[in-house]
Design an enzyme around this catalytic site. Sequence first.
Site, short mmCIF file in Angstrom:
data_model
loop_
_atom_site.label_atom_id
_atom_site.label_comp_id
_atom_site.label_asym_id
_atom_site.label_seq_id
_atom_site.Cartn_x
_atom_site.Cartn_y
_atom_site.Cartn_z
N GLY A 4 38.86 46.48 -26.83
CA GLY A 4 39.25 46.79 -28.20
C GLY A 4 38.22 46.30 -29.20
O GLY A 4 37.00 46.31 -28.94
N SER A 5 38.70 45.84 -30.33
CA SER A 5 37.81 45.52 -31.44
C SER A 5 36.92 44.31 -31.22
O SER A 5 36.00 44.07 -32.00
CB SER A 5 38.63 45.33 -32.72
OG SER A 5 39.21 46.56 -33.12
#
Length: 485
Positions: free
Chosen positions: A213-214
């Site tokens: 993810g981020s």
Amino acid sequence: MNRTIRRVSVFVLLLVLALLVRATWVQFYEAKALADSSYNRRNAIQTYAHPLGNIIVAGNAITGSARTTGGDLAYKRTYKQGPLYAAVTGYASQAYAPTQLEGIYQDVLNGTDPRLKTVLDTVTGRQADPGNVLTTIDPAVQKAGFDALGDKKGAAVAIDPKTGRILGVVSTPSYDPTELTDANTAGPAWRRLNADPDKPLVNRALRQPLPPGSTFKLVVAAAALEDGLYKNVDQPTTSPNPYPLPGTTRVLANESASAPCENATIRTALRYSCNNVFGKMAVDLGQDKVRAMAEKFGFNDQKLDVPVRAYPSVYPTKMDPSQTALSGIGQFDVTATPLQMAMVSAAIADGGKLVSPHMVSQLTDSGGTVLQNYDDPDSKRIMSSGTAAQLRSAMQSVVTNGTGTSAQLPGVTVGGKTGTAQHGLNNDQSPYAWFTSFGTSDSTGKQVAVAVVVEQSDAARSEISGGGLAGPVAKAMMRAALKAS
């Protein structure tokens, strides 16, 4: 002698010669294979004829050996606080092949490593006394992570950025290795653990890559700064919001529609986790430049040994532009282990240098003489000190007034990056919550890097976030490592 007798004699002679050739082959060429075979009962009898050497944490043995009653195996392995350290030790079993440190160093621990033999052992043929494995694990850090993860399914890794020493390796749910040590009782436990859908035998910290993810946006930001695409983290980017994915009718939007993500700086984009900024940044750089930076951090490394072989974290190849955009936010086919994401934060914390992570410091004989020292690891520069300083500053903003405020610690400068990665077809399952971070003691300058992933918890889907679930685990481990209040 008639012809028939001669033929029989020749045939018998050939049979004798064949038997001699076969016996010679077995004795001189197959002997080692037969001796090392898992079906050779003598190996187990020899291994467990005496107490095993120990795995040591902070000067204390977390393993032991106990006398058995009955049977031909005199001793069995025991574990102190087995579930706490299972991701470190693995298990040594009378019934199954050893794993983790127990497997890698089985020759040292059972006394068959040639380095353990004394001159007298060589002359008399006596088996050497077993050696010990000294780890880099900090018991306070290990327990802090284990307790903080609790009944959540997840993992965490803590690293000292300057030395590469791994201070904690936690994987939950865990198991008690003692259940698997005795050949007479290991079978039912083995079947139960393997049938458990939560897979407690899997070392999630080292051997289960998941979409990061981020948290992967740190890698993209490093590539952009090193490439010169942007001069610093406070220069505005060219980032429409939402960002149209190239070649598609879809757009890359942000979790919060009100976040100031249009043309945001890297600092602001990390603080608010702006997908549009990093998706476009990955496309502007191109997948080759992003991959080159990812591989400097350790992605795509097929031989990452700590010394347990970690599964490779992956940055993919042959993507189209829209897939490259999704890779820029740690989705599509990007995967990472907590070890890998801790390495990212460690390199940023240590001024752009990555020291090889390791969780064994020394191998010793029974008297403490060092057989091998691992506390002089390799290091490599993967980004400039200026780029690392820029990223540290931006990560501090994430914790000071961004998505990572849950990791704030008094007396410690903390930087971090949260991540919430999609999971399941059309994101129909609970997302993975990530947090990667570093902490620097304001009084001593001591550092630690921590990465945490929470795969599943009892939190409502709307409450799952890297800052909310994974951040507090990282905070607990950083507190323990830096002895902060």
